[in-house]
Design an enzyme around this catalytic site. Structure first.
Site, PDB file in Angstrom:
ATOM      1  N   HIS A   1       1.205  84.357  -3.934  1.00 37.73           N
ATOM      2  CA  HIS A   1       1.866  83.681  -2.584  1.00 37.73           C
ATOM      3  C   HIS A   1       1.954  82.174  -2.835  1.00 37.73           C
ATOM      4  O   HIS A   1       3.069  81.504  -2.539  1.00 37.73           O
ATOM      5  CB  HIS A   1       1.217  83.899  -1.314  1.00 37.73           C
TER       6      HIS A   1
ATOM      7  N   TRP B   1      -4.090  79.995  -6.688  1.00 42.40           N
ATOM      8  CA  TRP B   1      -2.762  79.443  -7.393  1.00 42.40           C
ATOM      9  C   TRP B   1      -3.290  78.071  -8.085  1.00 42.40           C
ATOM     10  O   TRP B   1      -2.674  77.910  -8.999  1.00 42.40           O
ATOM     11  CB  TRP B   1      -1.809  78.810  -6.471  1.00 42.40           C
TER      12      TRP B   1
ATOM     13  N   GLU C   1       1.977  66.788  -8.071  1.00 37.02           N
ATOM     14  CA  GLU C   1       3.004  67.701  -7.680  1.00 37.02           C
ATOM     15  C   GLU C   1       2.988  67.929  -6.152  1.00 37.02           C
ATOM     16  O   GLU C   1       4.037  68.169  -5.687  1.00 37.02           O
ATOM     17  CB  GLU C   1       1.927  69.059  -8.301  1.00 37.02           C
TER      18      GLU C   1
ATOM     19  N   HIS D   1      -9.951  63.835  -5.536  1.00 36.74           N
ATOM     20  CA  HIS D   1     -10.373  63.976  -4.379  1.00 36.74           C
ATOM     21  C   HIS D   1     -10.253  65.521  -3.671  1.00 36.74           C
ATOM     22  O   HIS D   1     -10.823  65.760  -2.775  1.00 36.74           O
ATOM     23  CB  HIS D   1      -9.537  63.216  -3.044  1.00 36.74           C
ATOM     24  N   HIS D   2      -9.945  66.292  -4.606  1.00 39.75           N
ATOM     25  CA  HIS D   2      -9.721  67.730  -4.514  1.00 39.75           C
ATOM     26  C   HIS D   2     -11.247  68.457  -5.023  1.00 39.75           C
ATOM     27  O   HIS D   2     -11.341  69.522  -4.924  1.00 39.75           O
ATOM     28  CB  HIS D   2      -8.686  68.306  -5.412  1.00 39.75           C
TER      29      HIS D   2
ATOM     30  N   THR E   1       2.510  55.644   3.631  1.00 42.00           N
ATOM     31  CA  THR E   1       2.868  56.736   4.459  1.00 42.00           C
ATOM     32  C   THR E   1       3.097  56.392   6.004  1.00 42.00           C
ATOM     33  O   THR E   1       3.892  56.730   6.592  1.00 42.00           O
ATOM     34  CB  THR E   1       1.941  58.197   4.303  1.00 42.00           C
TER      35      THR E   1
ATOM     36  N   ARG F   1     -11.753  79.684   3.128  1.00 42.72           N
ATOM     37  CA  ARG F   1     -10.500  80.316   2.680  1.00 42.72           C
ATOM     38  C   ARG F   1     -10.694  81.354   1.542  1.00 42.72           C
ATOM     39  O   ARG F   1     -11.711  81.531   0.933  1.00 42.72           O
ATOM     40  CB  ARG F   1      -9.520  79.220   2.111  1.00 42.72           C
TER      41      ARG F   1
END
Lengths: 294, 533
Positions: B84, B149, B263, B310-311, B336, B458
């Site tokens: 997905h 993913w 990305e 930061h991930h 932003t 998750r």
């Protein structure tokens, strides 16, 4: 900018080469995936043949496609602006190649700066080192991995140094060839380009020789010899593949020059091959410093 | 920007048939070098992938409708979440934006086509093959990739199943496609702008795609590198991501996220471009702060290269690393914020009307901002230790990717459908699509924030009983959102088949060269470039 140079941008009509290229890449991907799966499972299959067929189809596609492009160029369909498109396209392609190598250099620098010292207990990892692999000492080149695989390191003196000289020289001769082309001195052009190709082939020969030393019982430096062997073979291996591709490009240019292609004003393909050659040279210099010397 | 087309060839292009070497039937699409054909192919491909990835998501939500295992095995559940994610990122959002780029960029800058039209065709046709490989792994003995993913090592190396090589090579050829597509965009914009269109006169849409293309050229090769290391670790005995051989599994995450964070912006910067085109058109005002928008986009792109870790706050990085990546990440909120401010300021005292493109754009501004704020929460290292790997993260990135990127894609599709098809779409049906999507998407993703804060992890097929009620509502939202997208399909098909004839410029506040050509846009536009003052 005059309007004139804008008026003649050539938009090709339909072409069947791209779809052939897409099918070829499909065959390569499926073939390679089956092939490596078979190697791992020690089974036999059709993967290798499909891979080879795909590569063959890519070569066929490149011949056909470039043939079209060369014909269009020789019959004067391309404007100055089109030439710019090709040049910019090639520059950004080379930049993408730089980033591909950056991933592997990044891995090399990361393991050297962080991963290996941490495994040895540096930073706040004293416990980790003591509990997991108390015998392990961190140093670079990593000749004994935490799980005990041993190997020897490849020195920079000897073959690698010779190869550095060969490749640096070839970059200079490639530049001389370019100057000769711009001054329309065809005999010199052929000579300098010929020398460049020979230097490139010599580099590849010595690289193979160096690998055979590495894989000898004496050195026992294999692709699987821990992170030192991994980074050594992956970096020099991908570089070698790029030198091979560069050589092929230069050889094609050589034959095109023999056929009388290129003028002092219009020689994008030659320029592109030459840029690519300088690029593999620069990668080698970085590689020589970080993989061999330091 | 005043546009003054001095050439008469615009009208010629429509009547002049010898330009139209348009083949008929399947060959037209296989061999095409026309940017509009290729744009159409990209958009249809993206939509088919959206429905495919959406179908997988529906199975996921069906399994999570109530606690316990009902429909799928845990391993198959992992395959579903993995594929997905891969399909939505690489198969739906990115190709949809490339479709917009193909259709609109040459028309917006007054170019005859993309700079390298044959390579453009190649970029597209690689994609269906790549996804055929990826999807075919569902039918293999080992099943599809099941490591998420993000394919973290050692899940994707030591513990991976037999289809990993297919995943790796599929990603490789997707990467080749993306790099070629991006090079084409960069070269087209640098080299084929109409005389007089300086960089700071380009529509903001063009700017955002320009910057996105640079990001792609810079990071797709890194993705290629990291899947190569994964391949050799899995199949050839290297130990890049194996501490026993001197490598480090955390190094995988560093290299992956060096690709992965840019990305993320590759999937949102084009959305900014689309929304910045649509809001001025329906507010009937110029975009507020054009140059600040350009600089904000560029700053976001540059910052995206120094925030990747930061991930990885919970991987045990040195304190300096945690702080550096936290501050840099929070810095991104500044450009932003400039963007959100400018969109609101553009609408301020405008003569607004609310056609469907504008509805989706306004929803984008509000809901993307929610996603941005939850991102800011995740950027705070100490609290990220609580949020990490929970449904809060899932809520965050679905707000930016679905109500952000996907909504902008719908906004853009409705905005330019008249130009693409020559017909007006059905406003009634489109509004139904919008309102159903808006309500269901919030029902789908908003409760996930609470689930995450309450501690639901998750990527699991089952959960503790106290999460049951929220999950039920989330699943209902999910089914409703999925089904609502079929309305979009209906709108598009109706619009292609017929409908009110669209004028050259159906939106009276719209600006740009694309509105100077008739609708539908002739097969070849701007064979001679227009003059831009």
């Amino acid at each position: 900018m005059t309007t004139k140079e804008y008026e003649s941008y050539y938009v090709p009509s339909q072409s069947h080469w791209p779809i052939i290229g897409a099918i070829a890449l499909f065959m390569i991907a499926v073939g390679a995936a089956n092939y490596v799966t078979d190697i791992k499972n020690e089974t036999s299959g059709y993967g290798g043949y499909l891979l080879l067929a795909g590569i063959g189809l890519v070569i066929y596609m490149l011949f056909g496609w470039f043939n079209n492009v060369i014909n269009e160029s020789m019959t004067g369909k391309y404007s100055h602006q089109m030439d710019n498109s090709f040049r910019q396209g090639m520059s950004w392609f080379i930049f993408s190649e730089v980033m591909f190598f950056a991933a592997f250099f990044g891995a090399l620098l990361y393991v050297r700066t962080f991963a290996v010292p941490w495994l040895g207990g540096a930073g706040n990892n004293v416990e980790t080192g003591a509990v997991l692999w108390p015998e392990f000492t961190a140093n670079w080149p990593l000749l004994k991995t935490p799980d005990g695989t041993e190997t020897t390191s490849m020195g920079w003196f000897g073959l690698p140094l010779i190869n550095t000289v060969l490749l640096l020289t070839s970059s200079i001769t490639a530049h001389f060839a370019h100057i000769s082309l711009e001054q329309n001195k065809r005999p010199q052009l052929k000579a300098w380009l010929g020398v460049t190709i020979l230097l490139g082939l010599a580099f590849l020969f010595f690289q193979v020789l160096e690998y055979s030393h590495g894989y000898s019982d004496e050195m026992q430096l294999y692709l699987t010899s821990g992170i030192y062997g991994n980074t050594f073979y992956m970096l020099t291996g991908f570089h070698g593949m790029h030198v091979t591709l560069g050589c092929v490009m230069l050889i094609v240019m050589f034959f095109r020059i023999l056929k009388g292609h290129f003028t002092p004003e219009s020689h994008f393909a030659f320029q592109a091959a030459s840029w690519y050659w300088h690029f593999v040279d620069v990668v080698w210099v970085i590689l020589f410093v970080f993989v061999y010397i330091l | 920007m005043t546009i003054n087309t001095i050439n008469e060839s615009l009208d010629d292009a429509a009547t002049d048939d010898h330009h139209d070497h348009k083949m008929t039937g399947i060959k037209r699409w296989l061999y095409t070098t026309n940017h509009k054909d290729i744009g159409t192919l990209y958009l249809w491909f993206a939509f088919i992938m959206l429905l495919t990835g959406g179908a997988l998501a529906m199975v996921i939500r069906a399994e999570l409708f109530q606690p316990g295992l009902q429909i799928v095995e845990p391993d198959f559940f992992n395959q579903l979440t993995t594929v997905h994610g891969l399909i939505m990122v690489f198969g739906a959002i990115m190709p949809a934006f490339t479709g917009f780029a193909n259709w609109m960029l040459p028309m917006m800058i007054g170019a005859p086509d993309m700079a390298l039209p044959r390579m453009n065709n190649w970029s597209f046709w690689i994609l269906p093959f790549a996804f055929a490989i990826l999807l075919s792994s569902f039918f293999m003995e080992s099943g599809a990739p099941n490591f998420g993913w993000t394919f973290y090592a050692p899940l994707s190396t030591t513990y991976s199943n037999g289809s990993t090589a297919f995943f790796v090579f599929a990603v490789h050829i997707m990467g080749i496609s993306s790099i070629m597509g991006a090079i084409n965009i960069v070269v087209t914009i640098m080299n084929l702008r109409a005389p007089g269109m300086t960089y700071m006169k380009m529509p903001l849409f063009v700017w955002t795609f320009f910057i996105t293309a640079y990001l792609l050229i810079a990071v797709m090769p890194v993705l290629g590198g990291v899947v190569t290391m994964l391949l050799t670790d899995t199949y050839f005995g290297t130990s890049f991501f194996d501490a026993a051989g001197g490598g480090d599994p955390v190094m995988f995450q560093h290299i992956f996220w060096f690709f992965g964070h840019p990305e993320v912006y590759i999937m949102i910067l084009p959305a900014f471009g689309i929304v910045s085109t649509i809001i001025p058109a329906f507010a009937r005002k110029k975009l507020f702060g054009y140059s600040s928008m350009v600089y904000a986009t560029a700053s976001i792109a540059l910052l995206s290269f120094i925030v990747w870790a930061h991930h990885m706050f919970t991987t045990g990085m040195p304190l300096f690393g945690e702080l550096f990546f936290m501050y840099c990440t929070m810095l991104i909120a500044v450009p932003t914020g400039v963007k959100v401010f400018n969109w609101v300021a553009t609408m301020w005292r405008g003569s607004m009307t609310f056609e469907t493109p504008m509805l989706f754009s306004i929803a984008f501004v509000i809901l993307f901002t929610i996603g941005g704020f939850s991102g800011l929460m995740l950027a705070l290292t100490p609290v990220d230790f609580q949020y990490h790997d929970t449904y809060f993260v899932v809520a965050h990135f679905h707000y930016v990717l679905v109500t952000g990127s996907l909504f902008s894609i719908y906004a853009g599709a409705y905005f330019w459908l008249p130009k693409w098809t020559g017909h007006m779409y059905s406003e009634t049906l489109a509004r139904w699509h919008f309102w159903c999507s808006l309500i269901s998407v919030n029902l789908l993703f908003f409760p996930m924030h609470f689930l995450g804060l309450a501690g639901m992890p998750r990527r699991i097929p089952d959960y503790a009983l106290q999460f049951a009620d929220f999950n039920k509502w989330v699943s209902i939202g999910g089914f409703a959102f999925g089904l609502s997208q079929l309305m979009f399909l209906a709108v598009v098909i109706k619009c292609i088949k017929g409908g009110k004839k669209a004028p050259a410029k159906p939106w009276d506040g719209a600006e740009g060269l694309e509105w100077t050509v008739e609708s539908p846009a002739p097969y070849h536009t701007f064979s001679t470039p227009p003059k831009v003052d």
